[in-house]
Write an enzyme that holds these catalytic residues in place. Structure first.
Site, PDB file in Angstrom:
ATOM      1  N   ASP A  72       0.823  -1.211   0.000  1.00 41.17           N
ATOM      2  CA  ASP A  72       0.000   0.000   0.000  1.00 41.17           C
ATOM      3  C   ASP A  72       0.858   1.262   0.000  1.00 41.17           C
ATOM      4  OD1 ASP A  72      -2.070  -1.780   0.261  1.00 41.17           O
ATOM      5  OD2 ASP A  72      -2.969  -0.806   2.009  1.00 41.17           O
ATOM      6  N   HIS A 235       3.799  -2.157   3.208  1.00 44.58           N
ATOM      7  CA  HIS A 235       3.767  -0.785   2.690  1.00 44.58           C
ATOM      8  C   HIS A 235       4.957  -0.512   1.781  1.00 44.58           C
ATOM      9  CE1 HIS A 235       0.759  -0.494   5.867  1.00 44.58           C
ATOM     10  NE2 HIS A 235       0.261   0.513   5.178  1.00 44.58           N
TER      11      HIS A 235
HETATM   12 ZN   LIG Z   1      -2.689   3.300   3.027  1.00 46.87          ZN
END
Ligand SMILES: [Zn+2]
Length: 280
Positions: A72, A235
């Site tokens: 993400d 991430h």
């Molecule tokens: Zn996010």
């Protein structure tokens, strides 16, 4: 010996034997009943914490172990390193991207991402909870803006997968758009033909304190234990270099444990939404 004394001599042993037989009968019955009861119980309690598994259909192919690596908040200065590792390991991943002012310069990397067989999915343009969760109009405006930002690099109109910042069950959004905001957005997403996905394995790499590569690997392995379908949240930002560092070991662990690596668009239709919590 009197007759009553003779009776006493026999009555007590007979009573003892009868009591023992009764006890054996009760225990036998309990054991006999316990076997099917236990078995059913075991089947019924299949991983409550794993939303994808409880929804999985029972065909042979779909019960195979699958892992979906997801990143993400990219693209970022770390993306190229992640792509190099994925290429080296020959596994696909899914990138839930943003197009905020501080990462727009990295958007051209999406061309390489797609060319190397990875999936691009929608996360948010600004990723600012206050803005995107103010109301449903604001949310869909943000998604529209994200598409426009992505359009020069990928086929943005064909993207049907999204991941809500904070996950589909986040409560942070209630502060801005009221307690019904996520239900509204999820319903609208389905009406618009989107599919959304959370995660059931979290690297916890966006947490404060900048976790080391070893800690990230530990978090992933701990969450993945006992799950046949793992959607791993990681991430891709300038702050998550240790995620890239942990990635080869994460991939090795899933490979050694018999998982097939898939992109989110390979997820069976029954497995959608739900789960997750915090972070995204
Ligand atoms: Zn996010």
């Amino acid at each position: 010996m009197k007759r009553s004394q003779k009776m006493k001599r026999y009555v007590w042993p007979i009573l003892w034997v009868a009591a023992c037989l009764a006890l054996i009968a009760v225990l036998w019955q309990r054991c006999y009943e316990a076997v099917p009861g236990c078995t059913q119980q075991d089947l019924k309690t299949a991983a409550d914490d794993c939303w994808v598994e409880t929804l999985a259909p029972a065909s042979v192919e779909e019960t195979a172990r699958r892992v979906y690596l997801t990143f993400d908040d990219g693209p970022s200065p770390t993306t190229e390193t992640v792509l190099d590792i994925l290429k080296e390991e020959n596994v696909p991943a899914t990138f839930f991207v943003i197009a905020a002012e501080n990462n727009r310069e990295y958007l051209p990397i999406l061309q390489r991402t797609v060319a190397e067989g990875h999936q691009i999915a929608l996360h948010s343009c600004t990723h600012e909870y206050r803005r995107i969760y103010a109301d449903d109009t604001a949310y869909w405006e943000d998604i529209k803006e994200l598409r426009q930002q992505l359009a020069p690099y990928v086929d943005a109109e064909s993207i049907r997968w999204l991941r809500f910042p904070g996950g589909s069950t986040n409560t942070v959004s209630h502060k801005y758009g009221g307690s019904g905001i996520m239900s509204t957005l999820k319903r609208q997403a389905e009406e618009k033909g989107y599919r959304y996905v959370d995660w059931n394995v979290c690297a916890e790499d966006a947490a404060g304190g900048r976790p080391s590569a070893a800690e990230i690997l530990h978090n992933v392995v701990e969450d993945a234990q006992g799950k046949d379908t793992c959607v791993v949240l990681m991430h891709d930002t300038k702050a998550t270099k240790t995620t890239a560092e942990a990635l080869p070991d994460i991939i090795d662990w899933f490979r050694e444990n018999g998982y097939e690596f898939c992109t989110i668009d390979q997820m069976p239709p029954q497995q959608n939404g739900g789960g997750g919590g915090g972070g995204g």
